[in-house]
Design an enzyme around this catalytic site. Structure first.
Site, PDB file in Angstrom:
ATOM      1  N   ASP A 193     -16.296 -14.280   7.816  1.00  0.00           N
ATOM      2  CA  ASP A 193     -15.239 -13.009   7.586  1.00  0.00           C
ATOM      3  C   ASP A 193     -15.139 -12.213   8.604  1.00  0.00           C
ATOM      4  O   ASP A 193     -15.952 -12.208   9.378  1.00  0.00           O
ATOM      5  CB  ASP A 193     -15.564 -12.389   6.386  1.00  0.00           C
ATOM      6  CG  ASP A 193     -14.523 -11.325   6.011  1.00  0.00           C
ATOM      7  OD1 ASP A 193     -13.266 -11.553   6.122  1.00  0.00           O
ATOM      8  OD2 ASP A 193     -15.009 -10.108   5.618  1.00  0.00           O
TER       9      ASP A 193
ATOM     10  N   PHE B 114      -4.087  12.655   4.323  1.00  0.00           N
ATOM     11  CA  PHE B 114      -3.378  11.186   4.404  1.00  0.00           C
ATOM     12  C   PHE B 114      -2.950  10.963   2.871  1.00  0.00           C
ATOM     13  O   PHE B 114      -3.731  10.809   2.005  1.00  0.00           O
ATOM     14  CB  PHE B 114      -3.989  10.083   4.833  1.00  0.00           C
ATOM     15  CG  PHE B 114      -3.244   8.695   4.858  1.00  0.00           C
ATOM     16  CD1 PHE B 114      -2.393   8.503   5.850  1.00  0.00           C
ATOM     17  CD2 PHE B 114      -3.581   7.909   3.665  1.00  0.00           C
ATOM     18  CE1 PHE B 114      -1.711   7.278   5.739  1.00  0.00           C
ATOM     19  CE2 PHE B 114      -2.758   6.485   3.736  1.00  0.00           C
ATOM     20  CZ  PHE B 114      -1.977   6.296   4.760  1.00  0.00           C
TER      21      PHE B 114
ATOM     22  N   THR C 241       3.334   9.656   2.279  1.00  0.00           N
ATOM     23  CA  THR C 241       3.911  10.305   3.764  1.00  0.00           C
ATOM     24  C   THR C 241       3.026   9.362   4.593  1.00  0.00           C
ATOM     25  O   THR C 241       3.696   9.418   5.711  1.00  0.00           O
ATOM     26  CB  THR C 241       3.129  11.721   3.716  1.00  0.00           C
ATOM     27  OG1 THR C 241       1.641  11.506   3.767  1.00  0.00           O
ATOM     28  CG2 THR C 241       3.542  12.583   2.742  1.00  0.00           C
TER      29      THR C 241
END
Length: 720
Positions: free
Chosen positions: A339, A406, A410
């Site tokens: 990964d 955040f 937006t």
């Protein structure tokens, strides 16, 4: 989040050697003393028959002992092969054969005993404890209240599906998944690490193990195991070796050794009438000695210990192998699936560069970006502040103004300063839309911005655009922050070593192909799979296996379970879900995905050790032939004396010396079997050449020297 206390450092196991900083010695007096009773118990023929080579030696030892007991009553042969037999010779042969069998059992017993200290430590964590069973658990209800309806029960009475509440200071009563809450958990009893770990609901770090202790907060856990079938119970059985199954390679080698033993039994039985016909009858003790010297007793004695020690080396690395087959498969792996996040990269994007637009002073961009990130708790936000400080720009964190968090709507965050200045950073399209609120964006600025954003995106990075709105109402784009996945230091070199070993590396990631390609090139992997889904991971593994390859991979989530189950070596993270741990055939207690590389090394070391000691075992038989065969028939066929290249004192001394060496060499090689032959990244032809040069020639030379030294001592005894 704070912890109520610092978890205790895990004790070093009783077998640890303080002189080596807690590392266990491969072979020492303490290990021998502890393993000797087990070695003697293994003399039971019902156990010995599983090792055909040593079973033949035990039968020979029993037969020789019976003859030694009978000699005073029925008399024994006066000579063997034309040479006199010293008094007590039969007893001496019998004693050496029994020692050979005990030493073989000792090797296996020491290997098994190396995991008992950890098993005892684990066993202490599975004692029955009180549990707070949630009565009538409702997933829709709020379980945060301390007075949630619970009743005390014993952990032994819990069943899969039961829901329990665990508060700070309490032990987790059984294996399960967190369905609500987040907590700091002490797992030192299992992993040996003293640092607490965070476990929370709703992700790949939701699994908790019975016997661990919650240090802070409160969690609600759904039990997934039955009493006596927990992860700790399986660990105890595995580290003690109780359920260790022989691997296909080991089974094949056992069949070969058994076949050789049968062949040499026939040879030994045939020699007696041939020698009698030639007028030089050979006594049964001498025939038994010949048989033991002919069959590959050295590798037969050490084979089981090598396999157990391979699993034990994984345990020392805090990796639990569910079977010896998995360890062996790790040695033959041709493809590694890794990964990206947390394995190849550090796991979080970091700010690497500030790119101002034309006409913008770089310090203005840096300071604005830092101000907008002061209250940003994410790793990305922290890295922006750190990079700003590294470039010499320090902002005042005392009064950063009003933080604008955040949001998904937006796609921006920022800060509104007390003087009316507004700063925003975020996705390019979102910031440009915010800029247009006070006026259009000029084509030059738009083109320049698109160029910088495009270059960062093409390189696999993530661009964050920074803009500022002055108190006058004028809004301007300042530049771009380059966020990138930072490849771990030294990872490219490790992949290069794997390539030298003939192993192909494949990075698996959910990123878009452009980002994946850039990271893969920087990390030095051979290939990558971008935007990977569980179905695509599974299909990739099957394609590799259909081509004759063996595949290893790591995973921690439920979506990794199908691929972990399909892979030849599936290493599940201990922090992962129960589904992932059930699907894999190894569990990494430290949850370090990069440890997959070490697992492959240990698997290869196991195979190389087995091959090296097999080469040595076959080679050292050559010297024993030169000792025993001339001694048996030199009296009748004087020409065979020319084969006595070691200049052994007498036929009886030669036979006794060979048998003594046969027993002693097993003890000498036990540390090597437990520690393993040092692994170097070489290709198969190079490994074969090295084995023949080091262990082949060594296997021939060592017995010549050893038998000669023993002969010098034996020849001093009366009658020899």
């Amino acid at each position: 989040m704070t912890t109520t206390s610092r978890p205790p450092v895990a004790e070093a196991p009783p077998s640890a050697d303080p002189a080596t900083g807690g590392r266990r010695r491969a072979f020492g007096p303490a290990q021998v003393a502890a393993a000797l009773p087990g070695a003697l118990r293994k003399l039971d023929p019902r156990i010995m028959y599983r090792n055909p080579v040593m079973f033949v030696v035990e039968v020979g030892a029993a037969l020789t002992t019976a003859m030694a007991v009978a000699e005073p009553f029925f008399g024994g042969p006066e000579a063997s092969g034309g040479s006199p037999i010293p008094a007590g010779f039969t007893w001496a042969i019998a004693g050496c054969l029994w020692l050979t069998v005990v030493f073989a059992n000792l090797a296996e017993s020491v290997a098994e005993g190396r995991g008992r200290a950890q098993a005892d430590s684990l066993r202490r964590t599975r004692t029955s404890t009180a549990a707070n069973l949630v009565v009538g658990y409702d997933p829709e209800a709020d379980p945060s209240a301390e007075d949630t309806g619970t009743r005390p029960v014993s952990s032994a009475d819990l069943s899969p599906g039961d829901v329990v509440a665990v508060s700070a200071g309490e032990p987790v009563p059984g294996d399960g998944d967190i369905v609500w809450g987040i907590a700091s958990v002490d797992e030192s009893a299992i992993t040996g690490e003293s640092a607490p770990v965070v476990r929370e609901s709703g992700g790949d770090r939701s699994a908790v193990t019975g016997g661990t202790r919650v240090l802070s907060d409160r969690i609600v856990v759904r039990i997934t195991s039955r009493p006596g079938e927990t992860f700790v119970d399986r660990m105890i059985a595995l580290v003690e070796g109780a359920e260790r199954q022989k691997t296909p390679n080991e089974i094949a080698l056992n069949i070969l050794l058994a076949s050789l033993s049968v062949v040499f039994v026939v040879v030994a039985l045939t020699l007696h009438p041939i020698a009698s016909y030639a007028g030089a009858p050979v006594s049964v003790p001498v025939l038994v000695a010949l048989l033991v010297c002919l069959i590959p007793t050295t590798i037969g004695a050490l084979l089981s210990a090598i396999g157990i020690a391979g699993m034990d080396r994984l345990v020392q690395h805090n990796v639990l192998a569910m079977s010896g087959r998995a360890v062996e498969a790790a040695g033959d792996v041709t493809t590694l699936l890794l990964d990206k996040t947390g394995t190849i990269t550090h796991g979080n994007r970091r700010a690497s560069e500030f790119v101002p637009l034309e006409g913008v002073r770089k310090p203005d961009l840096v300071s604005s970006a830092a101000l907008a990130s002061l209250a940003d708790p994410t790793p990305e936000g922290t890295s922006v502040v750190e990079l700003a400080r590294a470039e010499g720009v320090v902002v005042d964190a005392a009064s950063p103004g009003e933080v604008v968090p955040f949001t998904a709507q937006t796609r921006m965050s920022g800060v509104d300063l007390p003087d009316g200045t507004l700063i925003r950073k975020g996705a390019g399209s979102a910031v440009l839309a915010w800029v247009r609120e006070t006026g259009p964006v000029g084509p030059v600025v738009r083109t320049e911005l698109e160029d910088r954003v495009g270059r960062i995106s093409d390189s696999g990075g993530t661009p964050l655009v920074v803009a500022v709105r002055r108190p006058s109402g004028h809004t301007a784009v300042l530049g771009v922050i380059h966020l990138k996945d930072v490849v771990k230091e030294g990872i490219a070199e490790r992949f290069a070593q794997l390539r030298e070993m003939g192993i192909r590396t494949v990075m698996v990631t959910g990123d878009n192909p452009l980002t994946a390609k850039a990271i893969a090139a920087e990390a030095g992997v051979d290939d990558f799979l971008a935007e990977a889904t569980p179905e695509q991971k599974l299909a990739l593994i099957r394609r590799e296996q259909q081509g004759g390859g063996l595949v290893a991979m790591t995973g921690d989530g439920t979506n990794d379970a199908p691929a972990l189950a399909q892979a030849d070596v599936g290493v599940a993270m201990n922090t992962g879900t129960s589904a992932a741990k059930e699907a894999g055939n190894m569990v990494d207690l430290d949850s370090d995905p990069t440890k997959l590389i070490d697992v492959v090394r240990i698997g290869k070391q196991l195979l190389i050790t087995r091959g090296a000691l097999t080469t040595f075992s076959v080679a050292n038989d050559i010297a024993k032939y030169f000792a025993v065969i001339p001694a048996m028939f030199a009296g009748v066929f004087p020409g065979l004396g020319a084969l006595n290249v070691m200049g052994l004192a007498s036929p009886a001394s030669a036979i006794m010396s060979a048998i003594v060496f046969n027993a002693v060499i097993i003890v000498v090689l036990i540390p090597l079997a437990l520690r393993g032959v040092r692994y170097r990244p070489l290709r198969a032809p190079q490994i074969l050449s090295r084995n023949l040069l080091v262990y082949g020639l060594g296997g021939v030379a060592a017995p010549f020297a050893g038998i000669k030294l023993i002969d010098l001592a034996v020849s001093l005894l009366p009658g020899f």
